[in-house]
Design an enzyme around this catalytic site. Structure first.
Site, mmCIF file in Angstrom:
data_model
loop_
_atom_site.group_PDB
_atom_site.id
_atom_site.type_symbol
_atom_site.label_atom_id
_atom_site.label_comp_id
_atom_site.label_asym_id
_atom_site.label_seq_id
_atom_site.Cartn_x
_atom_site.Cartn_y
_atom_site.Cartn_z
ATOM 1 N N ASP A 194 0.865 -1.183 0.000
ATOM 2 C CA ASP A 194 0.000 0.000 0.000
ATOM 3 C C ASP A 194 0.901 1.232 0.000
ATOM 4 O O ASP A 194 2.123 1.095 -0.082
ATOM 5 C CB ASP A 194 -0.926 -0.025 1.236
ATOM 6 C CG ASP A 194 -2.233 0.716 0.978
ATOM 7 O OD1 ASP A 194 -2.175 1.897 0.601
ATOM 8 O OD2 ASP A 194 -3.303 0.107 1.138
ATOM 9 N N HIS A 248 -2.980 4.096 -3.921
ATOM 10 C CA HIS A 248 -2.338 3.397 -2.804
ATOM 11 C C HIS A 248 -0.929 2.918 -3.148
ATOM 12 O O HIS A 248 -0.573 1.758 -2.956
ATOM 13 C CB HIS A 248 -3.214 2.224 -2.357
ATOM 14 C CG HIS A 248 -4.453 2.679 -1.644
ATOM 15 N ND1 HIS A 248 -4.606 2.600 -0.290
ATOM 16 C CD2 HIS A 248 -5.567 3.272 -2.110
ATOM 17 C CE1 HIS A 248 -5.777 3.113 0.052
ATOM 18 N NE2 HIS A 248 -6.382 3.523 -1.042
ATOM 19 N N GLU A 319 -9.879 3.736 -4.553
ATOM 20 C CA GLU A 319 -9.650 5.104 -4.083
ATOM 21 C C GLU A 319 -8.601 5.850 -4.905
ATOM 22 O O GLU A 319 -7.597 6.318 -4.374
ATOM 23 C CB GLU A 319 -9.224 5.088 -2.609
ATOM 24 C CG GLU A 319 -10.327 4.622 -1.696
ATOM 25 C CD GLU A 319 -9.941 4.638 -0.222
ATOM 26 O OE1 GLU A 319 -10.846 4.791 0.596
ATOM 27 O OE2 GLU A 319 -8.746 4.503 0.097
#
Lengths: 553, 691
Positions: A194, A248, A319
């Protein structure tokens, strides 16, 4: 081995037994327990009785045989017959008589699975006291006659483990796999990298973990990964690695500029973070840099190699913050060069182009052939865009989001995508511990109790949103444990026993809610604990000993 | 398989070593505005390890709870091997204190060894006798060498007799310390950390009036660091040892320990009672879990362990006068605290500066263990023990109240109290006083008959009087059990009964009301000695859904986060009392003195040893700082408490407590990166304008 352990156990038990006899002599403890249990209307009822009563059992004997499904978890779906008798046996006499299987490899696997089973029986020494007497003569206890025909309701029954926000040791992952196997869960979704960290050691790109891991001790070596994959395989679990992209991404990519490859992660450390991502630290791939694809090819190739055999690969896709790209000069000028404007659609086009590039880059598996992709739901998977950007034959969509507030899977199912449900209002197990950046509660709301986890039925969600159960397209579900506030110290207590509630929902998919499952559930928690999983308590032990008395008003 | 994996790991290691033999980390750390900021080594002029930065950055470095007096920390650290830490001088008033201090120092030393990340976590168990077993080892490094370095080949080397150049006694845990096999540069190896401790007062058991203050000075000259601890009592000196361990960190860059080069701290607590209440009745905790809790409390300078040992669900305390209680009431004969267990725990706590306060609930919350009365001709000892649905009387299962009109109850209670006094040697005892349901009493035949026989009405006034009969009898029994030589002050839960019937000179009140409830302040105004328990802010066991399907009425609406634990301030909650914080007037000072402190509660319906650590820590550490340091309100989120909590939680994990992480690891590596919007605004506003 088993023999010597048994003898040791017996010696230990005799010693303890003598000790307690002494104790009782000193202290007016006439028996080890003044209670016994009897099975009344499928319920073990606690009584003040001696051992001599006809229908008086120890608690564990009662639990094994009382009720239609005894203490089986998850509940079998087709047929369960359990006799009301138990027999005692010596563990050393427990053996696999015959394994009938088409190939030697499957036979070997069965033998390994049996050995694991045997180990678990040895660990599962029941609450000793009630059965103390018998313990000396018999090693263990089994229901005398059982017939079970069983088959899972859903094909995909998963748990997401995030090892990037905080590092989780291989030993803790093993424990998680043990517990998953005990609950017939079949997929470990390993969110291995991440923005916060890149703990995966890559032989072809050692700089990734050198710059990206939290420390040299918090790295998964190639051997660690293959160990986890094999450990999972013999327990009937597939490992689905996730490489998050293009969002990420951050730590681990700091070295590329110096090596003359240009910037590959953008918006890293940009302030304030809230403008460039949903949570700190920020970072997204620089998809305008051609070298990025070269590096990604290397990463994918090595991952496909060390995680083999692979049938599913998670591409992330979660995201993505368009503002980050929109404020990055390199990406904006890339758009301009190609004659595109800075509209949302242009960025989505760019992103989907990236997605199709990396999909094509991903190597086929030697055994399983072309690997199918999984993506999180996102702007690309929205009702208006999905057709344009994603081919339902290539991608399974994992849907998060709260089904209470929005349609989460309906549109995807209607368009023919295979779907894995991970709705945040029931299956995000990390919620309820407060925000970790500011005061107040976590954005995903309160703690999801096991009842909420159990009652979350994918079929109901599909039916609410599409009018049908969508049995073909709805592959199953996955509980998600983002690890911002989790690591080795709290992993077990947060995953278990709630993961067991998920397991019965996905394996059995019962029509009833949590209430009829409660007694078996509490027993399953105890079973996990006996096997070395630090599962959290759900009730006072009183409720375990006094079945059905901790009722709702 | 294992061998293969190991071989593969070796190959990988070899490959990586060939490919890039380099420093263990590409980062260096700089202290900017009290936060350690991570930068690439290539971007900074001089290297600084994370350990050094965290120890010295900010006013309080990584001390938690932060000291209340002088704090001077130099900006540098020095490396040493924990094997070279020793006490060189101990000036103490008597043998007893000297023994206690020696034990505390050994325990401290063990905790220093635990800081090595490779110390196997399964051996980080409570420091019991079995850990202290001593054995002779001839050459200090011999053991390690034989077991790990040469076991793959060349067995013939082992047959040689080791040179008996040095014979020392080692405790059994030391075998697992990775520090013994580390190789250090001569400079680190030469470095000594010597400690001198002075204690003046012979007090050896913590009471409410015990002075817990201390002073610690660290001074480094050349290859020697001298640590001087001065404290009036053992208890202050022990706190100083905790502070000492917080001036030390493990340095990843060379696998040695680092201590702040020069430091000077004076410190004393703001509140006398810094407690932790654990319920061992609803679920049982093995002795080791309790010891681990005590260790962690000590690590947070908390000083009262309130042991809610019995309740309606089970009765795990073995009473020698009344063994029936545990026989009928324990979950099983293994789930019993025998007298020797209790004494061992009390002693374990005493050596960690903690007093154990036993809690024997009454008249409510009694059921398990009392079932034998009728069978043995003593009448009904408990009422409402399962005849009616629990929700008729109480807020959660299990129902049950003592029978206040059965005189046998008081005889038995007196016997139990005698055992409690013997096992715990307490100066305070919690006598319960919560969850009393008049409906239970009113519905039961024993009470109905009693009321009829005495021509009394069945109203709440009579029920209060019954309660008062119970409490007076219990008080008398407690006084008798304590005997003439000893005073055991009862603690009782706050309630309207307390306000109307309880003598403020005889009891301490544990205030459970929410922090915003004016009733809480009323107890102080009325002159009661109080311990704040504010169950809306200082309760760790409540999760959002409950164990019987709906949220327990006793739980706060929102699960309190560490910030709630931190910000709940007893004195701020008493703002309606003039001058309470500074105690400027004699009246306000007197009232302030009555605020003994606070306590966190853990009712174990949904918790046992598996979830204990995770639920309690580090949230309770935030509360520990509230009670020790009582910091004034800071501007919105612009201070170091979260970063110190993060470091502190790592320390607790290193010592074997499974404390929960509050943030992702990146927030610890780069302390300035995980700010809230408010913090960002505050920080931006604070940047000085450059002309």
């Amino acid at each position: 081995m088993a023999d010597s352990r048994d003898v040791k156990n017996q010696i230990l038990f005799s010693l303890l037994f003598t000790a307690s006899l002494l104790h009782s002599a000193l202290s007016d403890f006439p028996f080890l327990s003044p209670y016994s249990w009897s099975c009344v209307n499928e319920t073990c009822v606690k009584n003040l009785k001696g051992w001599n009563e006809e229908d008086a059992y120890s608690l564990s004997t009662c639990k094994l045989t009382c009720g239609q499904h005894g203490v089986l978890w998850p509940k079998p779906t087709r047929l369960t017959q359990i006799s009301n008798q138990t027999v005692h046996f010596n563990l050393s006499r427990l053996s696999l008589e015959e394994a009938m299987a088409p190939t030697q490899e499957v036979k070997d696997l069965l033998q390994k699975a049996f050995d694991i089973f045997k180990g678990n029986v040895a660990k599962g020494v029941p609450e000793p006291d009630e059965r103390f007497f018998r313990k000396i003569f018999d090693s263990d206890e089994i229901v005398s006659q059982v017939a079970v025909v069983d088959k899972p309701a859903f094909r995909y029954r998963g748990i997401l483990l995030d090892t990037a926000s905080n590092f989780i040791s291989v030993r803790a992952i093993e424990r998680t796999l043990d517990a998953m196997a005990a609950n017939k869960l079949n997929t470990l979704h390993w969110h291995i990298t991440d923005t916060a960290s890149f703990p995966l050691y890559l032989k072809s790109l050692p700089d990734m973990s050198y710059f990206g891991s939290y420390s040299q001790r918090q790295i998964y070596n190639t051997s660690d990964v293959s160990h986890v994959v094999e450990y999972a395989r013999v327990r009937g679990i597939r490992v689905v690695p996730e490489f998050s992209a293009p969002g990420h991404v951050g730590n681990g990519w700091q070295w590329t500029e110096k090596k003359g490859l240009g910037k590959m992660a953008v918006c890293v450390k940009q302030e304030p973070w809230s403008t460039y991502c949903t949570e700190p630290p920020c970072g997204q791939l620089n998809i305008a840099n051609n070298n990025t694809y070269g590096i990604l090819t290397q990463i994918y190739e090595e991952m496909a190699d060390i995680f083999a055999p692979l049938d599913l690969f998670h591409f992330g896709g979660q995201e993505v913050n368009l503002n980050c790209w929109n404020t990055t000069e390199e990406i904006v000028s890339h758009l301009t060069e190609r004659g595109l404007n800075q509209s949302v659609d242009s960025f989505l086009d760019l992103w989907s182009e990236f997605q199709s590039n990396v999909y094509n880059m991903f190597p086929a598996d030697n055994q399983t052939g072309k690997v199918q992709g999984i993506l999180w739901n996102s702007q690309l998977t929205s009702a208006e865009k999905a057709d344009k950007y994603l081919d339902p034959r290539k991608y399974i969509i994992q849907a998060s989001g709260s089904v209470k507030d929005q349609r989460v899977i309906g549109d995807l199912l209607k368009k023919g995508y295979h779907v894995i449900l991970s709705n945040s209002d029931a299956w995000f197990l990390n919620c309820g511990f407060g925000s970790w950046v500011t005061k107040g509660q976590h954005p995903c709301g309160s703690y999801k109790g096991w009842q909420a986890v159990y009652d979350n039925s994918p079929h109901d969600v599909a039916s609410n949103e599409t009018g049908s159960y969508q049995k073909k397209l709805l592959l199953g579900g996955e509980a998600v444990l983002w690890s911002q506030q989790v690591d080795d110290a709290s992993l077990d207590a947060k995953l278990w026993p709630r993961g067991a509630a998920l397991a019965e929902r996905l394996w059995t998919n019962p029509k009833h809610n949590w209430e009829p499952a409660e007694i078996r559930f509490i027993h399953q928690r105890q079973r996990l604990f006996q096997r070395g999983v630090m599962a959290d308590r759900i009730q006072p032990e009183w409720c375990h000993q006094n079945e059905k008395l901790c009722y709702l008003r | 398989m294992r061998v293969l994996a190991a071989a593969a790991a070796l190959i990988v290691a070899a490959v990586s070593a060939q490919d890039f033999y380099r420093l263990s980390s590409p980062y260096s750390y700089t202290c900017l505005d009290n936060f350690c900021v991570r930068q690439l080594r290539t971007e900074v002029p001089s290297y600084r390890s994370q350990a050094e930065c965290q120890l010295t950055c900010g006013e309080y470095g990584s001390l938690l709870p932060h000291p209340t007096g002088k704090v001077e920390l130099s900006k540098e650290g020095v490396h040493f091997n924990p094997e070279h830490f020793q006490v060189t001088k101990m000036a103490v008033p008597d043998q007893q204190v000297s023994k206690m201090l020696e034990e505390a120092v050994r325990y401290t030393k063990r905790n220093l060894h635990f800081l090595h990340p490779e110390f196997p976590s399964q051996f980080k168990t409570p420091y019991t006798e079995k850990e202290k077993v001593q054995y002779v080892r001839e050459n200090p490094r011999q053991f390690i060498r034989q077991s790990t370095k040469f076991n793959q080949e060349t067995p013939q080397e082992q047959t040689q007799e080791p040179e008996p150049d040095q014979t020392e006694l080692y405790e059994s845990w030391e075998r697992f310390s990775p520090f013994l096999s580390e190789k250090y540069s001569p400079r680190i190896n030469r470095h000594k950390v010597n400690m001198e401790i002075t204690v003046n007062n012979p007090v050896n058991k913590l009471r409410l009036d015990t002075d817990e203050s201390y002073q610690i000075d660290v001074k480094t000259t050349g290859d020697d660091t001298l640590v001087t601890i001065q404290a009036p009592t053992f208890f202050g000196a022990r706190h100083a040892l905790e502070t000492f361990t917080q001036m030390i960190a493990f340095d990843e860059s060379n696998n040695a320990l680092m201590i702040i080069k020069d430091a000077s701290v004076t410190d004393s607590p703001k509140f006398k009672y810094r407690g932790f209440m654990l319920d061992t009745s609803r679920n049982f905790y093995p002795k080791e879990d309790l010891m681990r809790l005590i260790d962690t409390m000590a690590h947070n300078k908390m000083n009262y362990f309130q042991w809610h040992i019995t309740d309606a669900a089970s009765y795990p305390m073995y009473s020698e006068h009344r063994p029936e209680m545990a026989y009928y009431g324990a979950y099983s004969s293994r789930k019993v605290y025998y007298p020797e267990d209790i004494k061992e725990i009390v002693e374990y706590a005493r050596l960690r500066g903690i007093s154990v306060v036993p809690e024997i609930s009454g008249p409510a919350q009694n059921n398990a263990g009392w079932q034998w009365g009728e069978k043995n001709g003593k009448g009904r000892l408990v009422l409402c023990a399962g005849e009616k649905p629990w929700f008729e009387h109480v807020k959660e299962p299990v129902d049950g109240h003592l029978n206040p009109v059965n005189p046998e109850v008081y005889n038995i209670l007196g016997e139990i109290y005698k055992d409690v006094v013997e096992y715990f040697d307490p100066d305070m005892m919690h006598v319960g006083g919560d969850g009393v349901s008049f409906k239970c009493w009113q519905n039961s035949n024993d009470i109905k008959e009693y009321l009829a026989a005495n021509a009394l009405e069945s109203n709440s006034e009579q029920m209060f009087k019954l309660w008062n009969i119970y409490q007076n009898n219990a008080y008398t029994k407690l006084t008798e059990a304590a005997g003439p030589e000893r005073k055991v002050t009862p603690i009782i839960h706050s309630s309207s009964f307390v306000r109307n019937y309880i003598n403020k000179d005889n009891y301490i009140v544990q205030v459970n009301e929410p922090s915003s409830d004016p009733a809480a302040a009323q107890y102080v105004k009325d002159g009661y000695k109080v311990i704040f328990a504010n169950l809306d802010q200082w309760r760790v066991d409540c999760l959002d859904s409950s164990w019987y399907g709906e949220k327990s009425e006793k739980c706060p609406l929102e699960t309190p986060t560490w910030r709630n634990f931190y910000e709940n301030s007893p004195l701020d909650n008493l703002q309606s009392i003039p001058n309470i914080r500074d105690g400027q007037t004699p009246e306000s000072q007197a009232l302030k003195n009555n605020v003994l402190g606070g306590i966190v509660s853990l009712y174990s319906s949904e918790t046992d040893g598996n979830g204990l650590d995770t639920k309690a820590w580090p949230r309770v550490s935030a509360m520990a700082e509230r009670l020790w340091s009582d910091p004034a309100k800071s501007p919105q989120g612009f201070d170091t408490k979260l970063k110190r909590l993060n470091v502190h939680r790592e320390r607790m994990v290193a010592r074997g407590t499974k404390a929960n992480p509050l943030q992702p690891g990146i927030c610890l590596l780069d302390e300035s990166s995980c700010y809230s919007k408010e913090e960002y605004a505050a920080r931006s506003a604070n940047i000085p304008q450059t002309p």
